[in-house]
Design a protein around this motif. Structure first.
Motif: not given
Length: 102
Positions: A46-48, A58-63, A66-73, A79-83
């Motif tokens: 996932x992007x950071x 610019x197109x905003x990223x819904x961070x 993404x935080x909720x996706x990290x928790x639920x996934x 492994x979840x790579x963030x960054x």
């Protein structure tokens, strides 16, 4: 891969959307792409960043999403790579040029 490989598929998608009676814009668009340089087997990257920079702005990223996706996934993906570790060498999402139309 570039437009020579994915352009026709993208054109069909945009054409199909243009024929729909869409009265409201979607709240969120999820962009999924493969990793060409970093193996992801049972893993998620996932992007950071706060936004995607496109030729049209610019197109905003819904961070928060993404935080909720990290928790639920975490139960689904080993492994979840963030960054930027996975995203540094690839620009497949930007290269498609389709992000600019969102």
């Amino acid at each position: 891969a570039g437009h020579q490989y994915s352009g026709l598929t993208a054109a069909y998608a945009f054409h199909a959307l243009s024929r729909q009676n869409i009265t409201a814009l979607p709240k969120r668009v999820i962009i999924i792409g493969p990793s060409h340089y970093f193996p992801l087997r049972g893993q998620l990257a996932l992007p950071d960043a706060d936004y995607y920079q496109t030729p049209l702005g610019k197109i905003a990223i819904d961070n928060q999403f993404i935080s909720n996706l990290i928790v639920k996934s975490s139960a689904i993906f080993t492994t979840i790579y963030y960054g930027s570790k996975v995203h540094n060498k690839t620009n497949l999402i930007n290269q498609s040029g389709l992000v600019a139309f969102l």
